[in-house]
Scaffold this active site. Structure first.
Site, PDB file in Angstrom:
ATOM      1  N   ASP A  18       0.988  -1.083   0.038  1.00 53.48           N
ATOM      2  CA  ASP A  18       0.073   0.102   0.095  1.00 53.48           C
ATOM      3  C   ASP A  18       0.949   1.261  -0.031  1.00 53.48           C
ATOM      4  O   ASP A  18       1.922   1.266   0.566  1.00 53.48           O
ATOM      5  CB  ASP A  18      -0.892   0.002   1.379  1.00 53.48           C
ATOM      6  CG  ASP A  18      -1.657   1.224   1.454  1.00 53.48           C
ATOM      7  OD1 ASP A  18      -1.982   1.730   0.396  1.00 53.48           O
ATOM      8  OD2 ASP A  18      -2.249   1.614   2.580  1.00 53.48           O
ATOM      9  N   ASP A  22      -4.386   3.739   2.914  1.00 54.25           N
ATOM     10  CA  ASP A  22      -5.848   3.053   2.766  1.00 54.25           C
ATOM     11  C   ASP A  22      -5.847   1.561   3.085  1.00 54.25           C
ATOM     12  O   ASP A  22      -7.132   1.089   3.330  1.00 54.25           O
ATOM     13  CB  ASP A  22      -6.551   3.426   1.556  1.00 54.25           C
ATOM     14  CG  ASP A  22      -6.334   2.788   0.422  1.00 54.25           C
ATOM     15  OD1 ASP A  22      -4.913   2.087   0.581  1.00 54.25           O
ATOM     16  OD2 ASP A  22      -6.857   2.842  -0.767  1.00 54.25           O
ATOM     17  N   ASP A  26      -1.585  -1.097  -3.967  1.00 58.40           N
ATOM     18  CA  ASP A  26      -1.813  -0.142  -5.074  1.00 58.40           C
ATOM     19  C   ASP A  26      -0.510  -0.323  -6.065  1.00 58.40           C
ATOM     20  O   ASP A  26       0.469  -0.960  -5.787  1.00 58.40           O
ATOM     21  CB  ASP A  26      -2.213   1.025  -4.834  1.00 58.40           C
ATOM     22  CG  ASP A  26      -1.386   1.692  -3.739  1.00 58.40           C
ATOM     23  OD1 ASP A  26       0.045   1.157  -3.646  1.00 58.40           O
ATOM     24  OD2 ASP A  26      -1.642   2.359  -2.817  1.00 58.40           O
ATOM     25  N   ASP A 186      -7.826 -15.956 -17.822  1.00 57.26           N
ATOM     26  CA  ASP A 186      -8.495 -16.255 -16.559  1.00 57.26           C
ATOM     27  C   ASP A 186      -9.713 -17.394 -17.267  1.00 57.26           C
ATOM     28  O   ASP A 186     -10.365 -16.984 -18.221  1.00 57.26           O
ATOM     29  CB  ASP A 186      -9.252 -15.351 -16.068  1.00 57.26           C
ATOM     30  CG  ASP A 186      -9.873 -15.633 -14.873  1.00 57.26           C
ATOM     31  OD1 ASP A 186      -9.482 -16.105 -13.715  1.00 57.26           O
ATOM     32  OD2 ASP A 186     -11.353 -15.417 -14.621  1.00 57.26           O
ATOM     33  N   GLU A 248      -5.367 -20.115 -17.747  1.00 56.60           N
ATOM     34  CA  GLU A 248      -5.826 -20.896 -16.795  1.00 56.60           C
ATOM     35  C   GLU A 248      -6.767 -22.056 -16.916  1.00 56.60           C
ATOM     36  O   GLU A 248      -7.915 -21.512 -17.572  1.00 56.60           O
ATOM     37  CB  GLU A 248      -6.113 -19.926 -15.703  1.00 56.60           C
ATOM     38  CG  GLU A 248      -6.577 -20.656 -14.602  1.00 56.60           C
ATOM     39  CD  GLU A 248      -7.689 -20.078 -13.713  1.00 56.60           C
ATOM     40  OE1 GLU A 248      -7.970 -20.487 -12.447  1.00 56.60           O
ATOM     41  OE2 GLU A 248      -8.766 -19.310 -14.332  1.00 56.60           O
TER      42      GLU A 248
END
Ligand code: GLC
Length: 471
Positions: A18, A22, A26, A186, A248
């Site tokens: 981070d 927060d 990120d 995915d 995947e």
């Protein structure tokens, strides 16, 4: 081809670093930590989804394919991340989710014809969602029933519609133009659905992976796995050129071959789910190795963490195995310091029970572990016991073992042959080397040759140890 024997590091963006307090990881945070990847010596990073998402499935429910979730940063942050990764010699891969979007994606209202709808007022068949329950839900606004192979918040796209094909090709081009080097694709086994929406038949035989109770009795013959899936891959390939495409595919290794006509790599899931027993591992390796381009993987954000799967006593040997097999390998963030499954949170954030695999990275000791200055979105697990800072530079640490292996694997040489070893010992030749892995709790005999690397001190091949010798 750069990826042929590359090691790819999987970053779960919300849990890596981070930067703004927060409590959620990120992109600027990942940029700050790229030196960790360079220090390890991996070749590439794969970012789990960074797109805007209502977070029903933490990014795998995409509401905009060509932007960055504001909680993770901006497109400019992504550009900077890719640029900086490249400067460090790292390739950058994104996660592309072609099988479904969030029901909050504007397409769901503006282009409903891009999704799969029931022709009747109710579920038209017995298909079940991967997370349990029927794969059909009623859209309250239109009153029609739509298909969702995963959560109801994730509506399945209809790849028979040429607009879907074109739109996803545009997405691929959008990110390649920004400099990314490829995609992890995915859930691609879900793309090819039966046009007649026939019932899935009862399962015959056993399936090599865990499946949820509602899913297990059925064979996924019509709800996915059809020829349209490969057509979709061809369309993505056309847009991707020679960028890396890793599939995947939650399917047995015997089915890899035809996907590999189009894709560069598919994950070796039978290997990942194999119990830590020499015979079982050997069988899984044999079938994946036959496909030649199965990517070795032992954990990810969906299943047990490696240390929890193989047990703390085997994490060093598992690192040796993962990083000495021939071809590409994937390492999930935190496995290099031995992170274990965490407790998750109550009530759970992920309804499918995967919070415990996604706790933040532990960079240093201390309550926030260097991950955040705020309250982490999932608690830290055990930063005092395990963290990057403490392991860095300690020659006996797991982190340093990963580093040595990453360096060593470049010089192992071509050629691969599984050997018949003592009971409980997995051994194979790799180039001019022999790798031996003792999966038992008793000592075994070490192979002859000049010792190159050992996971443990002591003579022979101690319990749970692995070693590499030069023949
Ligand atoms: C893949 C992802 C998983 C996600 C699912 C639906 O299996 O790895 O995290 O929930 O697809 O997108």
């Amino acid at each position: 081809m750069w990826w042929w024997d590359a090691v790819v590091y999987q970053v779960y963006p919300r849990s890596f670093q981070d930067s703004d307090g927060d409590g959620v990881g990120d992109l600027p945070g990942i940029r700050r930590r790229l030196d960790h990847l360079a220090y390890l010596g991996v070749d590439a990073l794969w970012l789990s989804p960074i797109y805007p998402s209502p977070l029903a499935d933490f990014g795998y429910d995409v509401s905009d394919y060509t932007d960055v979730d504001p909680r993770l940063g901006t497109l400019a942050d992504l550009d900077a991340l890719v640029r900086e990764a490249h400067a460090l010699g790292l390739k950058a891969l994104l996660d592309l989710v072609p099988s479904h979007t969030s029901t909050q994606h504007p397409w769901f209202r503006e282009h409903p014809e891009r999704y799969v709808w029931s022709p009747v007022d109710g579920p038209p068949n017995n298909w079940v969602s991967a997370f349990g329950g029927p794969a059909w839900s009623r859209d309250e606004q239109s009153g029609r029933w739509y298909l969702h192979s995963f959560y109801p918040e994730q509506a399945d796209l209809d790849w028979r519609n040429p607009d879907v094909v074109r739109a996803l090709q545009d997405v691929v081009r959008f990110w390649l133009d920004r400099g990314v080097d490829g995609f992890r694709l995915d859930a691609i086994d879900r793309l090819g659905k039966d046009e007649q929406l026939r019932d899935d038949p009862p399962a015959t035989g056993s399936f090599p992976f865990p499946r949820r109770p509602e899913e297990a009795p059925l064979e996924m013959r019509y709800s996915g796995n059809g020829p349209l899936g490969l057509d979709a891959m061809r369309a993505l390939r056309e847009a991707a050129g020679d960028a890396l495409l890793v599939g995947e595919l939650y399917r047995p290794a015997a089915e890899y071959a035809h996907w590999l006509e189009v894709l560069d790599l598919v994950f070796a899931f039978e290997f990942m789910f194999s119990p830590w027993e020499a015979d079982r591992l050997r069988a899984a390796i044999e079938s994946a190795a036959r496909a030649e381009r199965a990517a070795w993987v032992l954990s990810n954000h969906d299943f047990e963490r490696l240390a929890s799967h193989v047990g703390a006593e085997n994490v060093r040997a598992a690192a040796v195995l993962l990083l000495t097999l021939p071809g590409a390998a994937f390492v999930y963030q935190g496995d290099e310091i031995g992170l274990v499954n965490g407790p998750g949170v109550d009530p759970p954030l992920d309804r499918a029970g995967r919070d415990r695999l996604r706790h933040p990275m532990q960079w240093e000791a201390g309550p926030e572990a260097g991950f955040t200055t705020g309250t982490p979105w999932l608690p830290l697990v055990d930063p005092e016991q395990r963290n990057v800072e403490a392991q860095r530079g300690d020659p006996g640490s797991l982190l340093e073992l990963y580093r040595r292996l990453l360096e060593l694997r470049r010089g192992l040489g071509a050629g691969f042959r599984l050997l018949d070893g003592e009971p409980g010992v997995l051994s194979f030749e790799r180039g001019g080397h022999t790798v031996a892995i003792n999966t038992t709790r008793e000592p075994r005999t070490a192979p002859g040759g000049e010792l190159v690397l050992a996971t443990h001190d002591g003579e022979g091949l101690p319990a749970n140890a692995a070693l590499i010798v030069r023949n």
